[in-house]
Design a protein around this motif. Structure first.
Motif, PDB file in Angstrom:
ATOM      1  N   GLY A  76     -19.224 -11.936  -5.713  1.00 22.33           N
ATOM      2  CA  GLY A  76     -18.233 -12.994  -5.867  1.00 22.33           C
ATOM      3  C   GLY A  76     -17.904 -13.370  -7.289  1.00 22.33           C
ATOM      4  O   GLY A  76     -17.252 -14.394  -7.512  1.00 22.33           O
ATOM      5  N   ALA A  77     -18.315 -12.574  -8.285  1.00 22.53           N
ATOM      6  CA  ALA A  77     -17.928 -12.896  -9.662  1.00 22.53           C
ATOM      7  C   ALA A  77     -16.406 -13.034  -9.742  1.00 22.53           C
ATOM      8  O   ALA A  77     -15.886 -13.890 -10.451  1.00 22.53           O
ATOM      9  N   VAL A  78     -15.716 -12.189  -8.967  1.00 23.04           N
ATOM     10  CA  VAL A  78     -14.273 -12.329  -8.772  1.00 23.04           C
ATOM     11  C   VAL A  78     -14.047 -12.361  -7.271  1.00 23.04           C
ATOM     12  O   VAL A  78     -14.551 -11.513  -6.539  1.00 23.04           O
ATOM     13  N   GLN A  79     -13.314 -13.370  -6.830  1.00 26.78           N
ATOM     14  CA  GLN A  79     -12.986 -13.513  -5.413  1.00 26.78           C
ATOM     15  C   GLN A  79     -11.480 -13.678  -5.267  1.00 26.78           C
ATOM     16  O   GLN A  79     -10.851 -14.345  -6.081  1.00 26.78           O
ATOM     17  N   ILE A  80     -10.944 -13.068  -4.220  1.00 31.87           N
ATOM     18  CA  ILE A  80      -9.537 -13.269  -3.884  1.00 31.87           C
ATOM     19  C   ILE A  80      -9.510 -13.641  -2.412  1.00 31.87           C
ATOM     20  O   ILE A  80     -10.034 -12.912  -1.573  1.00 31.87           O
ATOM     21  N   SER A  81      -8.944 -14.804  -2.127  1.00 24.70           N
ATOM     22  CA  SER A  81      -8.958 -15.264  -0.737  1.00 24.70           C
ATOM     23  C   SER A  81      -7.565 -15.702  -0.300  1.00 24.70           C
ATOM     24  O   SER A  81      -6.749 -16.160  -1.096  1.00 24.70           O
ATOM     25  N   ARG A  82      -7.349 -15.540   0.985  1.00 30.53           N
ATOM     26  CA  ARG A  82      -6.083 -15.950   1.588  1.00 30.53           C
ATOM     27  C   ARG A  82      -5.992 -17.475   1.521  1.00 30.53           C
ATOM     28  O   ARG A  82      -6.948 -18.176   1.829  1.00 30.53           O
ATOM     29  N   ALA A  83      -4.851 -17.958   1.085  1.00 28.52           N
ATOM     30  CA  ALA A  83      -4.607 -19.395   0.991  1.00 28.52           C
ATOM     31  C   ALA A  83      -3.129 -19.626   1.259  1.00 28.52           C
ATOM     32  O   ALA A  83      -2.305 -18.773   0.990  1.00 28.52           O
ATOM     33  N   GLU A  84      -2.795 -20.742   1.790  1.00 28.54           N
ATOM     34  CA  GLU A  84      -1.389 -21.040   2.047  1.00 28.54           C
ATOM     35  C   GLU A  84      -0.719 -21.454   0.755  1.00 28.54           C
ATOM     36  O   GLU A  84      -1.242 -22.307   0.049  1.00 28.54           O
ATOM     37  N   PRO A  85       0.327 -20.844   0.372  1.00 32.49           N
ATOM     38  CA  PRO A  85       1.103 -19.804   1.038  1.00 32.49           C
ATOM     39  C   PRO A  85       0.900 -18.439   0.380  1.00 32.49           C
ATOM     40  O   PRO A  85       1.851 -17.845  -0.098  1.00 32.49           O
ATOM     41  N   GLY A  86      -0.304 -17.941   0.296  1.00 35.28           N
ATOM     42  CA  GLY A  86      -0.528 -16.627  -0.308  1.00 35.28           C
ATOM     43  C   GLY A  86      -2.001 -16.348  -0.542  1.00 35.28           C
ATOM     44  O   GLY A  86      -2.821 -16.507   0.350  1.00 35.28           O
ATOM     45  N   TRP A  87      -2.324 -15.973  -1.783  1.00 28.71           N
ATOM     46  CA  TRP A  87      -3.674 -15.570  -2.159  1.00 28.71           C
ATOM     47  C   TRP A  87      -4.082 -16.294  -3.437  1.00 28.71           C
ATOM     48  O   TRP A  87      -3.276 -16.482  -4.333  1.00 28.71           O
ATOM     49  N   GLN A  88      -5.359 -16.676  -3.517  1.00 26.03           N
ATOM     50  CA  GLN A  88      -5.899 -17.345  -4.699  1.00 26.03           C
ATOM     51  C   GLN A  88      -7.034 -16.516  -5.277  1.00 26.03           C
ATOM     52  O   GLN A  88      -7.801 -15.892  -4.539  1.00 26.03           O
ATOM     53  N   VAL A  89      -7.153 -16.568  -6.608  1.00 21.99           N
ATOM     54  CA  VAL A  89      -8.215 -15.857  -7.305  1.00 21.99           C
ATOM     55  C   VAL A  89      -9.184 -16.888  -7.877  1.00 21.99           C
ATOM     56  O   VAL A  89      -8.773 -17.911  -8.410  1.00 21.99           O
ATOM     57  N   GLY A  90     -10.473 -16.602  -7.740  1.00 20.84           N
ATOM     58  CA  GLY A  90     -11.496 -17.497  -8.253  1.00 20.84           C
ATOM     59  C   GLY A  90     -12.790 -16.747  -8.491  1.00 20.84           C
ATOM     60  O   GLY A  90     -12.822 -15.515  -8.539  1.00 20.84           O
ATOM     61  N   SER A  91     -13.888 -17.502  -8.626  1.00 18.27           N
ATOM     62  CA  SER A  91     -15.203 -16.926  -8.883  1.00 18.27           C
ATOM     63  C   SER A  91     -16.282 -17.842  -8.331  1.00 18.27           C
ATOM     64  O   SER A  91     -16.133 -19.075  -8.389  1.00 18.27           O
ATOM     65  N   ILE A  92     -17.377 -17.264  -7.842  1.00 16.59           N
ATOM     66  CA  ILE A  92     -18.502 -18.103  -7.406  1.00 16.59           C
ATOM     67  C   ILE A  92     -19.102 -18.853  -8.583  1.00 16.59           C
ATOM     68  O   ILE A  92     -19.746 -19.872  -8.391  1.00 16.59           O
ATOM     69  N   PHE A  93     -18.880 -18.356  -9.788  1.00 19.28           N
ATOM     70  CA  PHE A  93     -19.436 -19.000 -10.972  1.00 19.28           C
ATOM     71  C   PHE A  93     -18.625 -20.212 -11.426  1.00 19.28           C
ATOM     72  O   PHE A  93     -19.083 -20.985 -12.258  1.00 19.28           O
TER      73      PHE A  93
END
Length: 135
Positions: A76-93
Motif C-alpha cells: 500500500g505504499a501507493v494505493q489507487i481506489s475507486r471513489a465517486e466519481p472516479g479513482w483516488q491515489v493515496g498511500s498507507i503511509f
C-alpha cells in the motif's frame, strides 16, 4: 506520480528482482500542488511494472490497486481506489490524504506517462527495460 534522481547504485545482481528493487528514485504522488506521498529511494521500476499489469486489466475488471513491493514490509505504499466519481491515489503511509477523484481515462494517461518515463530513464541508465513490461 513523479520522480527524480533515478539510479541503479545498489544494483548487485542480474535477476528481475534485483532490477526491480535496485532501480530507485526520489518519488512523489502529487495532486495539483499538494504532495500526497513522498519517499526517497523508492523502487519506481517495480511500481511501473505493477501499475502496467493493473491498468492493462481495464476499468471494468480493475479492483483497487495496492502496491505490493519487495522493498516494503506492508502493501500500500501507493494505493489507487475507486471513489465517486472516479479513482483516488493515496498511500498507507499518509492515510488521511488522497488525490481528488479522476476518471479512468485520466488515470490511464498518468499511469501510462509514468511507465513510459521510467522505461525511457531506465534505458538511459544503459539497462534494457524489458522487465518492466510493455511500454
Amino acid at each position: 506520480m513523479i520522480y527524480s534522481e533515478l539510479n541503479a547504485d545498489d544494483l548487485r545482481g542480474c535477476t528481475i528482482a534485483d532490477y526491480l528493487i535496485s532501480i530507485e528514485a526520489s518519488f512523489q504522488v502529487v495532486d495539483r500542488s499538494a504532495v500526497i506521498y513522498a519517499e526517497d529511494c523508492f523502487p519506481v521500476a517495480e511500481l511501473a511494472r505493477e501499475l502496467g499489469r493493473w491498468i492493462a486489466s481495464g476499468e471494468g475488471a480493475a479492483g483497487d490497486f495496492s502496491f505490493e513491493s519487495l522493498s516494503f514490509e506492508d502493501p500500500g505504499a501507493v494505493q489507487i481506489s475507486r471513489a465517486e466519481p472516479g479513482w483516488q491515489v493515496g498511500s498507507i503511509f499518509e492515510p488521511t490524504t488522497t488525490s481528488a477523484p479522476q476518471s479512468w481515462a485520466e488515470l490511464e494517461d498518468r499511469v501510462g506517462d509514468f511507465i513510459s518515463n521510467v522505461r525511457r530513464d531506465v534505458l538511459g541508465l544503459g539497462i534494457d527495460p524489458h522487465f518492466i513490461g510493455p511500454g
